[in-house]
Design a protein around this motif. Structure first.
Motif, mmCIF file in Angstrom:
data_model
loop_
_atom_site.group_PDB
_atom_site.id
_atom_site.type_symbol
_atom_site.label_atom_id
_atom_site.label_comp_id
_atom_site.label_asym_id
_atom_site.label_seq_id
_atom_site.Cartn_x
_atom_site.Cartn_y
_atom_site.Cartn_z
ATOM 1 N N PRO A 72 0.822 -1.222 0.000
ATOM 2 C CA PRO A 72 0.000 0.000 0.000
ATOM 3 C C PRO A 72 0.850 1.264 0.000
ATOM 4 O O PRO A 72 1.937 1.300 0.578
ATOM 5 C CB PRO A 72 -0.806 -0.131 1.296
ATOM 6 C CG PRO A 72 -0.899 -1.609 1.536
ATOM 7 C CD PRO A 72 0.411 -2.172 1.050
ATOM 8 N N LEU A 73 0.308 2.314 -0.627
ATOM 9 C CA LEU A 73 1.039 3.572 -0.775
ATOM 10 C C LEU A 73 1.465 4.135 0.575
ATOM 11 O O LEU A 73 2.606 4.578 0.739
ATOM 12 C CB LEU A 73 0.159 4.582 -1.519
ATOM 13 C CG LEU A 73 0.713 6.010 -1.641
ATOM 14 C CD1 LEU A 73 2.010 6.021 -2.426
ATOM 15 C CD2 LEU A 73 -0.324 6.924 -2.286
ATOM 16 N N SER A 74 0.555 4.156 1.541
ATOM 17 C CA SER A 74 0.874 4.749 2.839
ATOM 18 C C SER A 74 2.043 4.035 3.509
ATOM 19 O O SER A 74 2.905 4.662 4.130
ATOM 20 C CB SER A 74 -0.358 4.717 3.751
ATOM 21 O OG SER A 74 -0.796 3.384 3.956
ATOM 22 N N THR A 75 2.083 2.718 3.364
ATOM 23 C CA THR A 75 3.169 1.941 3.977
ATOM 24 C C THR A 75 4.490 2.214 3.266
ATOM 25 O O THR A 75 5.534 2.375 3.912
ATOM 26 C CB THR A 75 2.847 0.432 3.913
ATOM 27 O OG1 THR A 75 1.545 0.205 4.459
ATOM 28 C CG2 THR A 75 3.869 -0.373 4.701
ATOM 29 N N ALA A 76 4.451 2.252 1.937
ATOM 30 C CA ALA A 76 5.670 2.520 1.169
ATOM 31 C C ALA A 76 6.243 3.890 1.519
ATOM 32 O O ALA A 76 7.455 4.046 1.714
ATOM 33 C CB ALA A 76 5.374 2.431 -0.328
ATOM 34 N N LEU A 77 5.369 4.893 1.611
ATOM 35 C CA LEU A 77 5.834 6.239 1.953
ATOM 36 C C LEU A 77 6.403 6.279 3.358
ATOM 37 O O LEU A 77 7.437 6.916 3.614
ATOM 38 C CB LEU A 77 4.681 7.240 1.822
ATOM 39 C CG LEU A 77 4.187 7.516 0.409
ATOM 40 C CD1 LEU A 77 2.989 8.454 0.438
ATOM 41 C CD2 LEU A 77 5.290 8.109 -0.453
ATOM 42 N N CYS A 78 5.736 5.603 4.295
ATOM 43 C CA CYS A 78 6.211 5.590 5.679
ATOM 44 C C CYS A 78 7.602 4.977 5.772
ATOM 45 O O CYS A 78 8.480 5.491 6.474
ATOM 46 C CB CYS A 78 5.226 4.821 6.555
ATOM 47 S SG CYS A 78 5.545 4.982 8.326
ATOM 48 N N LEU A 79 7.827 3.889 5.063
ATOM 49 C CA LEU A 79 9.146 3.247 5.076
ATOM 50 C C LEU A 79 10.200 4.135 4.418
ATOM 51 O O LEU A 79 11.351 4.189 4.867
ATOM 52 C CB LEU A 79 9.076 1.894 4.357
ATOM 53 C CG LEU A 79 8.287 0.794 5.083
ATOM 54 C CD1 LEU A 79 8.118 -0.420 4.174
ATOM 55 C CD2 LEU A 79 8.978 0.400 6.379
ATOM 56 N N SER A 80 9.807 4.840 3.360
ATOM 57 C CA SER A 80 10.764 5.713 2.681
ATOM 58 C C SER A 80 11.134 6.923 3.537
ATOM 59 O O SER A 80 12.168 7.554 3.304
ATOM 60 C CB SER A 80 10.204 6.190 1.337
ATOM 61 O OG SER A 80 9.144 7.115 1.520
ATOM 62 N N SER A 99 -0.548 0.737 6.326
ATOM 63 C CA SER A 99 -1.299 -0.516 6.435
ATOM 64 C C SER A 99 -0.385 -1.622 6.951
ATOM 65 O O SER A 99 0.824 -1.607 6.721
ATOM 66 C CB SER A 99 -1.865 -0.903 5.064
ATOM 67 O OG SER A 99 -2.369 -2.216 5.083
ATOM 68 N N ALA A 100 -0.978 -2.577 7.664
ATOM 69 C CA ALA A 100 -0.190 -3.700 8.190
ATOM 70 C C ALA A 100 -0.036 -4.805 7.148
ATOM 71 O O ALA A 100 0.713 -5.757 7.349
ATOM 72 C CB ALA A 100 -0.851 -4.258 9.442
ATOM 73 N N ASP A 101 -0.745 -4.680 6.046
ATOM 74 C CA ASP A 101 -0.718 -5.698 4.989
ATOM 75 C C ASP A 101 0.432 -5.401 4.030
ATOM 76 O O ASP A 101 0.276 -4.622 3.081
ATOM 77 C CB ASP A 101 -2.050 -5.697 4.243
ATOM 78 C CG ASP A 101 -2.094 -6.770 3.161
ATOM 79 O OD1 ASP A 101 -1.307 -7.741 3.272
ATOM 80 O OD2 ASP A 101 -2.887 -6.627 2.209
#
Length: 273
Positions: free
Chosen positions: A79-87, A127-129
């Motif tokens: 998910p976009l939100s997860t990718a951004l958070c990790l970046s 997201s946790a997924d």
């Protein structure tokens, strides 16, 4: 340094308003417009282009492209939100690398960095997924982004701000032009570009302002401090989303914004003492 997160957030807003265009075309506007404006400006000033050493700027451009490529790869997997958070874990990598290089002492300031990343998670609400590979790409984007900051600071000791900026814009524009030439998704592109000219101009102008302020900040401020301060762009962008795009106000996001401001302020105060 205050100008860095503000211009980054405004560039993000301009990118959002151009969401109907292919990503490659938005990136091309981001770098191409900056390259055109800055090259013309340097020409008017009588800048000596022959004094630039092009090979010194290849690694900086490559690191930036690796960061962007890993981010897009991560977005395609999770998910976009997860990718951004990790970046946005760039400050953690910057702090650890700074400690390894002896530029920063390993002390309690790491807690402020970790707290800032937690604050970003509260704002972005990932997201946790997720898939392990997608998460790895997101972290790789942050790592390459941190390395790009260190490379900017390194070459700033031997190259001027003008040379660093114009070569980055030119290299990036040439690479994206090559990519666009081999892209097959160009139907109706001319009409879309014409209709989105104001937004794309904003992407290029704010991108230029961001890079100019970033290089200037890195000349005088440690990488770890700059990378943490850049996270303020997330909170500013959240405010822009609410006021300009009608985004819903979230209690978690507001608490995350307060925590983020507190962590950035505490880190800056601790670094000055």
């Amino acid at each position: 340094m205050v100008l860095c997160p503000i211009s980054l957030a405004l560039m993000g807003y301009a990118v959002k308003t151009s969401h109907h265009l292919p990503v490659a075309q938005v990136l091309l506007a981001r770098f191409g417009i900056s390259a055109l404006i800055y090259t013309v400006w340097l020409g008017i000033r009588g800048f000596e282009f022959r004094a630039i050493r092009p090979l010194k700027h290849v690694l900086r451009t490559a690191l930036g492209f690796c960061s962007v490529a890993c981010l897009f790869g991560s977005i395609s997997k999770i998910p976009l939100s997860t990718a951004l958070c990790l970046s946005y874990t760039v400050p953690i990598f910057s702090y650890v690398i700074s400690v390894c290089l002896g530029q920063v002492k390993a002390d309690f300031r790491f807690l402020y960095v970790a707290g800032a990343v937690v604050a970003i998670a509260m704002i972005v609400q990932p997201s946790a997924d997720i898939s392990p590979f997608g998460a790895l790409l997101g972290l790789a984007s942050a790592f390459f982004g941190a390395m790009a900051l260190f490379e900017i600071k390194r070459i700033s000791h031997s190259e001027g701000t003008d040379a660093i900026l114009v070569m980055y814009f030119v290299y990036a524009t040439l690479a994206l032009l090559l990519f666009s030439l081999f892209s097959n998704d160009t139907s109706g592109l001319g009409d879309s570009l014409a209709a989105s000219a104001p937004q794309l101009l904003g992407v290029g102008l704010f991108g230029l302002l961001y890079q100019f302020s970033l290089v200037g900040a890195l000349k005088h401020v440690p990488v770890a401090t700059v990378s943490l301060a850049l996270l303020a762009a997330i909170a500013i962008g959240y405010g822009i989303d609410i006021m300009a795009l009608g985004a819903q106000v979230s209690l978690w996001a507001l608490l995350g914004t307060v925590l983020l401001a507190a962590c950035i302020g505490a880190y800056s105060r601790a670094s000055r003492t």
